[in-house]
Design an enzyme around this catalytic site. Structure first.
Site, PDB file in Angstrom:
ATOM      1  N   VAL A  65      21.605  -8.390  26.053  1.00  0.00           N
ATOM      2  CA  VAL A  65      21.164  -6.982  26.093  1.00  0.00           C
ATOM      3  C   VAL A  65      19.960  -6.717  25.184  1.00  0.00           C
ATOM      4  CG1 VAL A  65      23.413  -6.043  26.783  1.00  0.00           C
ATOM      5  CG2 VAL A  65      22.855  -6.246  24.336  1.00  0.00           C
ATOM      6  N   ASN A  91      28.946  -1.897  27.200  1.00  0.00           N
ATOM      7  CA  ASN A  91      30.094  -2.329  26.388  1.00  0.00           C
ATOM      8  C   ASN A  91      29.729  -3.403  25.367  1.00  0.00           C
ATOM      9  OD1 ASN A  91      33.142  -3.179  25.979  1.00  0.00           O
ATOM     10  ND2 ASN A  91      32.037  -5.034  26.592  1.00  0.00           N
ATOM     11  N   TYR A 156      27.613  -1.926  11.199  1.00  0.00           N
ATOM     12  CA  TYR A 156      28.350  -1.621  12.430  1.00  0.00           C
ATOM     13  C   TYR A 156      28.478  -0.102  12.609  1.00  0.00           C
ATOM     14  CZ  TYR A 156      32.164  -1.713  15.869  1.00  0.00           C
ATOM     15  OH  TYR A 156      32.938  -1.532  16.984  1.00  0.00           O
ATOM     16  N   ALA A 157      28.926   0.582  11.544  1.00  0.00           N
ATOM     17  CA  ALA A 157      29.145   2.027  11.644  1.00  0.00           C
ATOM     18  C   ALA A 157      27.838   2.767  11.929  1.00  0.00           C
ATOM     19  CB  ALA A 157      29.772   2.543  10.347  1.00  0.00           C
ATOM     20  N   ILE A 189      42.012  -1.915  18.944  1.00  0.00           N
ATOM     21  CA  ILE A 189      42.470  -2.657  20.115  1.00  0.00           C
ATOM     22  C   ILE A 189      42.328  -4.140  19.809  1.00  0.00           C
ATOM     23  CG2 ILE A 189      41.973  -3.124  22.546  1.00  0.00           C
ATOM     24  CD1 ILE A 189      40.984  -0.126  22.599  1.00  0.00           C
TER      25      ILE A 189
END
Ligand SMILES: NC(=O)c1ccc[n+]([C@@H]2O[C@H](COP(=O)([O-])OP(=O)(O)OC[C@H]3O[C@@H](n4cnc5c(N)ncnc54)[C@H](O)[C@@H]3O)[C@@H](O)[C@H]2O)c1
Length: 270
Positions: A65, A91, A156-157, A189
């Site tokens: 991507v 995603n 990441y955040a 998850i």
């Protein structure tokens, strides 16, 4: 009321494994022509096997991507094969970090490039197609980290908070074209990205203690939300982030309800 996605065409990025794979399989099982992309060739080969065995329609492409040239090739190929593109699920993602004092530039850039810039590049490539159609759905993976970040998770955040704001701006730009843009925030998850369910027992309990529904999320929980957002039922929802986290931190100490329920259950006649 039923969700009908049959005959639609979707691209799901980072769908070689994890949540993306589940999203792709769920869409395909609903009759969506599903294009699976990923950087991992071996995982794509396994996806192809499952598509062939299940009779699902679609194709698989190796596509990073971060590589706009390759993204353009994939989108052109999808249009040549199927004539349209109804759904893009951004995603693909990476995690990982360290406290800022020791965080490498490389890790910072990787999070930003895959999670945020990748979402921008994929969206940019499909916008002309969706504009011509006067319809489309762009659905982006944010994260609960965009709401409440974790220790050591600055890169990441920040990338996922960026995805959230990017989603709102893009929704505004594409509203006149009947294209909706939303994002979703999974909580916890268990996947190969985080190995939540394989951590030491006390670590798992500490994480579960933050959840109103005190159990791990499943990949299906996300896939079902994607089906809804991609469907006609969600035509009036745009520019928003939907939290699919079992009510993570919905109250300050969700654990208290479980402690109380445990003592009450002994005296409670159903
Ligand atoms: N699992 C969770 O609890 C959770 C929570 C919040 C957000 N998310 C987000 O959901 C998405 C999926 O997470 P997951 O847990 O399934 O992770 P995962 O690591 O199992 O899957 C990520 C996929 O993305 C692919 N990928 C990585 N870099 C890529 C690139 N440059 N180009 C194309 N593909 C690339 C990987 O090969 C892999 O198949 C991610 O965006 C993640 O940030 C997950």
């Amino acid at each position: 009321m039923q969700i009908d996605l049959s005959g639609k065409v979707a691209i799901v990025t980072g769908a070689g494994r994890g949540i993306g794979r589940d999203i792709a399989m769920t869409l395909a099982s609903e009759g969506v022509i599903t294009i699976v992309t990923d950087v991992n060739e071996a995982h794509l080969a396994a996806v192809k096997q499952e598509f062939d065995a299940s009779g699902y329609q679609g194709s698989q492409y190796v596509c990073d991507v971060r590589d706009y040239g390759r993204i353009e090739e994939v989108v052109a190929s999808v249009i040549a094969d199927y004539g349209r593109l109804d759904i893009l699920v951004n995603n693909a993602g990476v995690a990982g970090g360290a406290p800022v004092a020791s965080l490498s530039e490389e890790t910072w850039d990787l999070n930003m490039d895959v999670n945020l810039k990748g979402t921008y590049l994929m969206s940019k490539a499909v916008i002309p197609v969706m504009k011509r159609q006067r319809s489309g759905r762009i659905i982006n993976a944010a994260s609960f980290a965009a709401i409440v970040p974790s220790y050591g998770g600055s890169a990441y955040a920040a990338s996922k908070a960026g995805v959230r704001q990017f989603t709102r701006v893009l929704a505004g730009e594409l509203g006149p074209w009947n294209i909706t843009v939303n994002c979703y925030a999974p909580g916890m998850i268990p996947t190969d990205m985080n190995h939540f369910a394989e951590r030491p027992e006390d670590d798992q309990q500490r994480l579960l203690d933050t959840l109103t529904l005190r159990r791990w999320g499943s990949k299906d929980h996300v896939a079902h939300l994607i089906c809804f957002l991609a469907s006609d039922l969600a035509e009036y929802i745009t520019g928003t982030m939907i939290d699919v986290s079992g009510g993570k931190l919905a109250t300050q100490t969700p654990k208290i309800a479980y402690e109380k329920a445990e003592s009450e259950v002994r005296n409670y006649a159903p």
